[in-house]
Design a protein around this motif. Structure first.
Motif, PDB file in Angstrom:
ATOM      1  N   PHE A 398       7.073  58.158  20.660  1.00 62.54           N
ATOM      2  CA  PHE A 398       7.276  57.942  19.220  1.00 62.54           C
ATOM      3  C   PHE A 398       5.920  57.876  18.505  1.00 62.54           C
ATOM      4  N   ARG A 399       5.777  58.647  17.421  1.00 59.14           N
ATOM      5  CA  ARG A 399       4.501  58.742  16.704  1.00 59.14           C
ATOM      6  C   ARG A 399       4.557  58.118  15.320  1.00 59.14           C
ATOM      7  N   GLY A 400       5.733  57.716  14.878  1.00 54.66           N
ATOM      8  CA  GLY A 400       5.844  57.033  13.602  1.00 54.66           C
ATOM      9  C   GLY A 400       5.896  57.939  12.396  1.00 54.66           C
ATOM     10  N   TYR A 424       9.457  53.654  22.569  1.00 53.43           N
ATOM     11  CA  TYR A 424       8.157  53.575  23.224  1.00 53.43           C
ATOM     12  C   TYR A 424       7.150  54.420  22.443  1.00 53.43           C
ATOM     13  N   ALA A 425       6.159  53.761  21.887  1.00 53.68           N
ATOM     14  CA  ALA A 425       5.169  54.466  21.073  1.00 53.68           C
ATOM     15  C   ALA A 425       4.262  55.313  21.952  1.00 53.68           C
ATOM     16  N   HIS A 426       3.883  56.470  21.427  1.00 51.11           N
ATOM     17  CA  HIS A 426       2.929  57.334  22.115  1.00 51.11           C
ATOM     18  C   HIS A 426       1.597  56.614  22.207  1.00 51.11           C
ATOM     19  N   SER A 429      -0.980  57.391  19.544  1.00 53.03           N
ATOM     20  CA  SER A 429      -0.562  57.370  18.140  1.00 53.03           C
ATOM     21  C   SER A 429      -1.344  56.312  17.366  1.00 53.03           C
ATOM     22  N   LEU A 432      -0.114  55.353  13.790  1.00 50.89           N
ATOM     23  CA  LEU A 432       1.028  54.456  13.672  1.00 50.89           C
ATOM     24  C   LEU A 432       0.579  53.006  13.529  1.00 50.89           C
ATOM     25  N   VAL A 442       8.161  51.048   9.757  1.00 46.32           N
ATOM     26  CA  VAL A 442       8.865  50.982  11.039  1.00 46.32           C
ATOM     27  C   VAL A 442       9.508  49.611  11.215  1.00 46.32           C
ATOM     28  N   LEU A 459      10.437  48.039  19.213  1.00 50.94           N
ATOM     29  CA  LEU A 459       9.359  48.992  19.405  1.00 50.94           C
ATOM     30  C   LEU A 459       8.484  48.489  20.539  1.00 50.94           C
ATOM     31  N   VAL A 461       5.142  49.168  22.872  1.00 51.37           N
ATOM     32  CA  VAL A 461       3.881  49.891  22.864  1.00 51.37           C
ATOM     33  C   VAL A 461       3.481  50.199  24.296  1.00 51.37           C
TER      34      VAL A 461
END
Length: 465
Positions: A398-400, A424-426, A429, A432, A442, A459, A461
């Motif tokens: 996820f990049r936001g 799961y955030a990239h 990123s 973000l 977000v 979310l 990280v």
């Protein structure tokens, strides 16, 4: 007090077996009793790169490779004819092939059950014939440009349960001979192995795990047909170019499958032209029309993982998409240059799906994405997915972006049974987390839906910020 030296030899052998052979050999300086103990460990591992570590260009020094060969000779001579369980040999050009043959035959004569060979010579190396007629081998791993020409002749491995072939050469007809010669084979792993047959059949009544990973490997011939008759198979990993036909796919007890079909850009364009009725079926690569046979053979699977190219191919199978009655976990990974046309039909045909995993939300937008995503504005949308039973949704990479946020909101609307969504955030990123407006947006989306529904959105990280 030296408590270790008071232990019986058998226990010391067991302790030394957790070390590499080079590390175990260093214990010979401890005392007279330890001088030759390492040589009687039934697990031997020789790696010339470890032997030469850590000096740069040490390999080119005169006599250094001879010292490696002398070391292996000494260890095997000390062991005599004692039984050995595991033998691992990794060596490159410069090591004499006659020495290698002698070492392999030595351990085979002593009843080795686990043989791991990675021999990377500049010239094609042929394993000794004794490997193919061993009555003690249970596990065999062969790697790096080994020629298995002798498999065309007499071959008998009655005890072999696990076979791993990495970058090996098989002559025409050898694959079928191999399966017949290994009546106990349960696990087969073929990586970068060249097909020389245009028609291949994987037929085994006891095979349980099958890996065919030809990613980046050019076959000698174009594969016209690939059949699978393996009713006991529970794990299947398939990464290869699309065969022209899949006449038989008997995988009725499959538990987990990972399918990564490799398409050229020209084949992708043909798929899209067919979907838009801009091309007739007779003008395209024939495998595009037969991919549904492979997918239908997976209909009993419980966990299914699909690549971006595979999703594109499935867009040609929508009318014949099987119902996956046993499927509990579906995982797809996306690519900006690949579309999701098959997703609506695929999800509708998974009546007992519990977990959906999406690695990357951004994909190539087409007018057939359906109601899986909100990519295209339209007055009428098919909301058939409101009956989808998915309870858990995991989103990776996820990049936001605004588009991703809109898709997340869309998922929360169309999946009525959704109870948990993990995002799961990239790890790269940075935008973000550095842009407070994006991070706040977000957070608001998550808080809003956590308040209005029973779905828990969080979310997570991954990696350093």
């Amino acid at each position: 007090m030296d408590l270790f030296s008071s232990l019986p030899n058998e226990l010391l052998y067991h302790i030394l077996s957790f070390l590499s052979t080079k590390e175990a050999a260093l214990t010979s300086v401890l005392s007279k009793r330890w001088r030759n103990l390492f040589a009687f460990v039934p697990y031997l591992e020789f790696d010339d790169s470890v032997f030469l570590h850590p000096e740069e260009r040490k390999r080119e020094k005169e006599g250094i490779l001879q010292s490696f060969m002398d070391f292996v000779d000494r260890v095997l001579d000390l062991q005599g004819d004692s039984l050995i369980k595991t033998f691992s040999l990794k060596c490159k050009t410069g090591v004499d092939s006659d020495h290698v043959d002698r070492w392999i035959c030595n351990v085979l004569a002593r009843g080795v059950s686990d043989l791991d060979l990675f021999i990377d010579f500049r010239d094609l190396y042929s394993l000794p014939h004794e490997v193919g007629v061993s009555r003690t081998l249970v596990v065999l791993r062969v790697g790096s440009e080994s020629d298995l020409y002798w498999w065309q002749k007499f071959l008998c491995l009655p005890m072999l349960k696990t076979l791993v072939l990495d970058s090996c050469w098989l002559c025409i007809g050898q694959f079928q001979i191999l399966l017949l010669a290994c009546p106990a084979l349960e696990e087969l792993d073929m990586t970068n192995t060249r097909w020389k047959d245009s028609n291949v059949t994987v037929s085994s009544s006891i095979l349980k795990e099958l890996t065919i990973d030809l990613h980046g490997c050019c076959s000698v011939v174009n594969l016209k047909s690939l059949s699978f008759d393996a009713p006991s198979l529970v794990y299947f990993y398939y990464c290869d170019s699309l065969a022209e036909d899949y006449p038989q796919v008997n995988l009725k007890n499959l538990v987990e499958a990972q399918i990564n079909l490799l398409l050229t850009q020209a084949q992708i364009e043909q798929v899209r032209a067919l979907n838009n009725e801009m091309l007739v079926a007779d003008d395209v690569f024939p495998g595009l029309g037969n991919a549904w046979k492979l997918i239908t053979g997976l209909r009993n699977v419980q966990q299914l993982y699909l690549s971006p190219d595979t999703l594109e191919v499935l867009s040609r199978c929508c009318e014949g998409m099987p119902v996956f009655n046993n499927l509990k976990v579906l995982s797809i990974w996306s690519d900006m240059n690949r579309g999701w046309q098959a997703m609506p039909v695929l999800l509708r045909n998974c009546p007992h799906l519990e977990t959906l995993i999406i690695e990357g939300l951004l994909h190539y937008v087409t007018d057939k994405c359906g109601d899986v995503c909100d990519c295209i504005s339209r007055d009428y949308k098919d909301h058939s997915l409101t009956s989808c039973p998915v309870k858990k949704l995991q989103i990776y990479e996820f990049r936001g972006t605004i588009r991703e946020l809109e898709m997340i909101k869309h998922f929360l609307k169309i999946f009525p049974c959704l109870k948990e969504m993990d995002i799961y955030a990239h790890e790269n990123s940075h935008t973000l987390f550095k842009d407070p407006t994006i991070f706040e947006r977000v957070g608001k989306v998550m808080n809003f839906y956590n308040m209005l529904s029973s779905c828990s959105v969080q979310l997570l990280v991954r990696g350093p910020l």
